[in-house]
Design a protein around this motif. Structure first.
Motif, PDB file in Angstrom:
ATOM      1  N   ASP A 122     -47.562  18.237  30.901  1.00  0.00           N
ATOM      2  CA  ASP A 122     -48.576  17.981  29.875  1.00  0.00           C
ATOM      3  C   ASP A 122     -48.651  19.123  28.869  1.00  0.00           C
ATOM      4  N   ARG A 123     -48.644  20.354  29.364  1.00  0.00           N
ATOM      5  CA  ARG A 123     -48.724  21.505  28.452  1.00  0.00           C
ATOM      6  C   ARG A 123     -47.445  21.634  27.639  1.00  0.00           C
ATOM      7  N   PHE A 124     -46.305  21.348  28.268  1.00  0.00           N
ATOM      8  CA  PHE A 124     -45.030  21.383  27.553  1.00  0.00           C
ATOM      9  C   PHE A 124     -45.038  20.383  26.399  1.00  0.00           C
ATOM     10  N   LEU A 125     -45.519  19.173  26.659  1.00  0.00           N
ATOM     11  CA  LEU A 125     -45.550  18.144  25.618  1.00  0.00           C
ATOM     12  C   LEU A 125     -46.589  18.447  24.550  1.00  0.00           C
ATOM     13  N   ALA A 126     -47.657  19.166  24.924  1.00  0.00           N
ATOM     14  CA  ALA A 126     -48.694  19.508  23.949  1.00  0.00           C
ATOM     15  C   ALA A 126     -48.160  20.416  22.851  1.00  0.00           C
ATOM     16  N   ARG A 127     -47.055  21.089  23.106  1.00  0.00           N
ATOM     17  CA  ARG A 127     -46.441  21.954  22.088  1.00  0.00           C
ATOM     18  C   ARG A 127     -45.556  21.176  21.122  1.00  0.00           C
ATOM     19  N   ARG A 128     -45.514  19.859  21.300  1.00  0.00           N
ATOM     20  CA  ARG A 128     -44.735  18.977  20.429  1.00  0.00           C
ATOM     21  C   ARG A 128     -43.266  19.416  20.322  1.00  0.00           C
ATOM     22  N   PRO A 129     -42.563  19.432  21.437  1.00  0.00           N
ATOM     23  CA  PRO A 129     -41.145  19.828  21.399  1.00  0.00           C
ATOM     24  C   PRO A 129     -40.328  18.850  20.566  1.00  0.00           C
ATOM     25  N   SER A 130     -39.258  19.336  19.986  1.00  0.00           N
ATOM     26  CA  SER A 130     -38.408  18.492  19.151  1.00  0.00           C
ATOM     27  C   SER A 130     -37.723  17.419  19.997  1.00  0.00           C
ATOM     28  N   GLN A 131     -37.253  16.373  19.328  1.00  0.00           N
ATOM     29  CA  GLN A 131     -36.521  15.333  20.047  1.00  0.00           C
ATOM     30  C   GLN A 131     -35.259  15.900  20.678  1.00  0.00           C
ATOM     31  N   ARG A 132     -34.645  16.844  20.010  1.00  0.00           N
ATOM     32  CA  ARG A 132     -33.433  17.457  20.561  1.00  0.00           C
ATOM     33  C   ARG A 132     -33.736  18.169  21.875  1.00  0.00           C
ATOM     34  N   LEU A 133     -34.868  18.896  21.940  1.00  0.00           N
ATOM     35  CA  LEU A 133     -35.237  19.586  23.165  1.00  0.00           C
ATOM     36  C   LEU A 133     -35.610  18.583  24.253  1.00  0.00           C
ATOM     37  N   ARG A 134     -36.292  17.504  23.864  1.00  0.00           N
ATOM     38  CA  ARG A 134     -36.632  16.458  24.836  1.00  0.00           C
ATOM     39  C   ARG A 134     -35.361  15.855  25.432  1.00  0.00           C
ATOM     40  N   ASP A 135     -34.381  15.597  24.581  1.00  0.00           N
ATOM     41  CA  ASP A 135     -33.126  15.020  25.065  1.00  0.00           C
ATOM     42  C   ASP A 135     -32.383  15.991  25.975  1.00  0.00           C
ATOM     43  N   HIS A 165     -30.866  17.428  31.500  1.00  0.00           N
ATOM     44  CA  HIS A 165     -30.900  18.389  32.610  1.00  0.00           C
ATOM     45  C   HIS A 165     -31.553  17.778  33.854  1.00  0.00           C
ATOM     46  N   LEU A 166     -32.641  17.040  33.664  1.00  0.00           N
ATOM     47  CA  LEU A 166     -33.305  16.409  34.800  1.00  0.00           C
ATOM     48  C   LEU A 166     -32.419  15.343  35.442  1.00  0.00           C
ATOM     49  N   MET A 167     -31.730  14.577  34.615  1.00  0.00           N
ATOM     50  CA  MET A 167     -30.827  13.555  35.142  1.00  0.00           C
ATOM     51  C   MET A 167     -29.666  14.205  35.899  1.00  0.00           C
ATOM     52  N   GLU A 168     -29.113  15.261  35.350  1.00  0.00           N
ATOM     53  CA  GLU A 168     -28.006  15.942  36.021  1.00  0.00           C
ATOM     54  C   GLU A 168     -28.474  16.590  37.323  1.00  0.00           C
ATOM     55  N   LEU A 169     -29.664  17.171  37.305  1.00  0.00           N
ATOM     56  CA  LEU A 169     -30.211  17.768  38.518  1.00  0.00           C
ATOM     57  C   LEU A 169     -30.331  16.729  39.625  1.00  0.00           C
ATOM     58  N   PHE A 170     -30.801  15.536  39.285  1.00  0.00           N
ATOM     59  CA  PHE A 170     -30.992  14.491  40.289  1.00  0.00           C
ATOM     60  C   PHE A 170     -29.661  14.051  40.891  1.00  0.00           C
ATOM     61  N   TYR A 171     -28.671  13.786  40.044  1.00  0.00           N
ATOM     62  CA  TYR A 171     -27.409  13.262  40.566  1.00  0.00           C
ATOM     63  C   TYR A 171     -26.527  14.353  41.169  1.00  0.00           C
ATOM     64  N   PHE A 172     -26.717  15.591  40.745  1.00  0.00           N
ATOM     65  CA  PHE A 172     -26.041  16.699  41.424  1.00  0.00           C
ATOM     66  C   PHE A 172     -26.507  16.759  42.878  1.00  0.00           C
ATOM     67  N   GLN A 173     -27.803  16.565  43.085  1.00  0.00           N
ATOM     68  CA  GLN A 173     -28.349  16.569  44.447  1.00  0.00           C
ATOM     69  C   GLN A 173     -27.904  15.326  45.227  1.00  0.00           C
ATOM     70  N   LEU A 174     -28.117  14.164  44.630  1.00  0.00           N
ATOM     71  CA  LEU A 174     -27.865  12.909  45.339  1.00  0.00           C
ATOM     72  C   LEU A 174     -26.396  12.734  45.693  1.00  0.00           C
ATOM     73  N   ARG A 180     -42.046   9.882  29.766  1.00  0.00           N
ATOM     74  CA  ARG A 180     -43.029  10.745  29.118  1.00  0.00           C
ATOM     75  C   ARG A 180     -42.367  11.638  28.067  1.00  0.00           C
ATOM     76  N   LEU A 181     -41.161  12.085  28.350  1.00  0.00           N
ATOM     77  CA  LEU A 181     -40.438  12.923  27.393  1.00  0.00           C
ATOM     78  C   LEU A 181     -39.915  12.134  26.204  1.00  0.00           C
ATOM     79  N   LYS A 182     -39.844  10.801  26.367  1.00  0.00           N
ATOM     80  CA  LYS A 182     -39.189   9.938  25.368  1.00  0.00           C
ATOM     81  C   LYS A 182     -37.754  10.412  25.124  1.00  0.00           C
ATOM     82  N   ALA A 183     -37.098  10.756  26.225  1.00  0.00           N
ATOM     83  CA  ALA A 183     -35.749  11.323  26.141  1.00  0.00           C
ATOM     84  C   ALA A 183     -34.704  10.233  25.962  1.00  0.00           C
TER      85      ALA A 183
END
Length: 431
Positions: free
Chosen positions: A230-243, A248-257, A404-407
């Protein structure tokens, strides 16, 4: 639970009785207020019950785009803002477990927690050598409470139709994993395991464990920097940073799985810390799920399957997954799995190489509703295996965060990267 359900039902009955006499704007305003009132009651009750009941509330708090925003906002407080223990109880719990009071162990210790969730709460402290640490202290009697909750659930399930859709093997899996979260020595082992295994991902940070200040009910870790979602999104990160963060989150998940065959299975937003450059800090490794190697190998043959998913070959691959557990898949279960993989999964992870550079847009909520609908159909068709429970939980949390990130994420490109990866021979899995 019964009183809470009756109270929430009463709130909505009151709204229904009034809406016929209200204009459109007044109806909308009244409905939003009813959502907030009902959610506040649920949140208050679940925060007192703690344990599995509170974990249910945390899971519901992730259902963005499915549950009204007013309810999400109230339930989100269960992720890390639940009512904490009284400072005197904190001191007693710590001293009972460690043999000394917090002020005797640390140079400084904050008696008020900065985070409190379903099984314990976390305090800031400083070691005698000046290290900033986070000290997690378990609530009293949590193991007995969890066992009692599951006994209650089994009683209810046996007298309703729940037992038709949720077999005992799945209930036992849930109970075993949640009970394991009460052993902080086990969690310390998990942290050490993931800190080592996730080193190839430079954007991920895992805390260090201070074993000398830890026990089965107290866990001391290095304090990680970063912001919750919530606090991260409150800073209005750019679409590039969201992507970037989404990838990174997707890679983290499949690296583990697919890579290390074990994953962090508590995906609520209180357990992630995001940095300004797309870094991810992971905390709370109480809930970790390891998968059998043969199960993961079967999963790899199905992900990005290029052929006809109604073919005999593909159905045989699905059936093999069940045979690994000594089970025979039922026709209805097989049909539900084929529909899920050919529809939802194939669209989110297109197998065609020429499409793998096309990002999937997670900003639309329709895919979340479809994911839940298809998952429910699989449950009703008894297509779910115990391995699916925490995998689905982690995957659902991933999807909710990406929404939530609209990534926009190149999903297939990331998955394909790990389809050929094999776990290292010297790897020792989490406990």
């Amino acid at each position: 639970m019964a009183a809470m359900t009756a109270g929430v039902t009463g709130s909505y009955v009151g709204y229904i009785a009034q809406r016929a006499f209200l204009g459109k704007e007044s109806r909308d305003r009244k409905l939003r207020a009813t959502h907030t009132k009902a959610a506040r009651r649920v949140t208050n009750e679940l925060s007192v019950l703690r344990g599995p009941a509170m974990k249910l509330g945390q899971a519901l708090s992730l259902q963005t785009g499915v549950i009204p925003d007013e309810i999400i906002q109230e339930l989100s407080t269960l992720q890390m803002q639940a009512p904490g223990m009284h400072p005197s109880l904190v001191r007693a719990q710590f001293k009972t477990s460690m043999g000394a009071a917090p002020e005797e162990v640390f140079r400084s210790f904050e008696p008020e927690p900065f985070a409190a969730a379903s099984l314990g709460q976390v305090h800031r402290a400083t070691t005698t050598t000046g290290d900033a640490v986070a000290v997690k202290i378990q609530y009293p009697g949590m193991r007995r409470a969890i066992e009692s909750d599951f006994q209650f659930f089994r009683t209810v399930a046996s007298t309703t139709q729940l037992s038709r859709y949720i077999p005992e093997s799945m209930v036992a899996e849930l109970e075993q994993q949640i009970l394991a979260e009460t052993d902080y020595r086990r969690e310390a082992d998990n942290i050490d395991f993931f800190r080592e295994q996730l080193r190839p991902l430079p954007f991920v940070t895992v805390p260090d464990v201070y074993r000398q200040f830890s026990s089965d009910r107290v866990l001391t870790m290095s304090h990680l920097n970063g912001e919750h979602l919530d606090r991260f999104l409150a800073r209005r990160p750019s679409q590039r940073l969201r992507d970037t963060l989404g990838a990174h989150l997707m890679e983290l998940f499949y690296f583990q799985l697919l890579g290390i065959e074990a994953f962090h299975a508590d995906p609520h937003w209180g357990n992630y810390l995001f940095g300004p450059n797309g870094t991810v800090g992971l905390v709370d490794f109480g809930c970790v799920k390891s998968l059998p190697h043969e199960f993961v190998e079967n999963l790899k043959t199905i992900f990005l399957y290029p052929g006809d998913r109604n073919s005999a070959e593909f159905r045989e691959l699905l059936a093999k997954r069940y045979s690994l557990r000594g089970e025979t898949i039922k026709p209805a279960s097989l049909t539900a799995l084929v529909r899920f993989t050919d529809g939802f999964i194939r669209r989110m992870y297109p197998p065609e190489p020429e499409k793998e550079h096309i990002p999937f847009d997670f900003s639309e909520a329709t895919f979340l509703r479809e994911f839940i609908d298809e998952s429910t159909k699989m449950l009703r068709a008894k297509a779910a295996l115990p391995e699916y429970i925490f995998w689905a939980r982690a995957e659902s949390g991933l999807f909710q965060t990406l929404h939530r990130l609209k990534a926009r994420v190149r999903t297939s490109l990331i998955v394909r990267k790990y389809l050929g990866r094999r776990p290292g021979a010297a790897r020792v899995g989490p406990r």
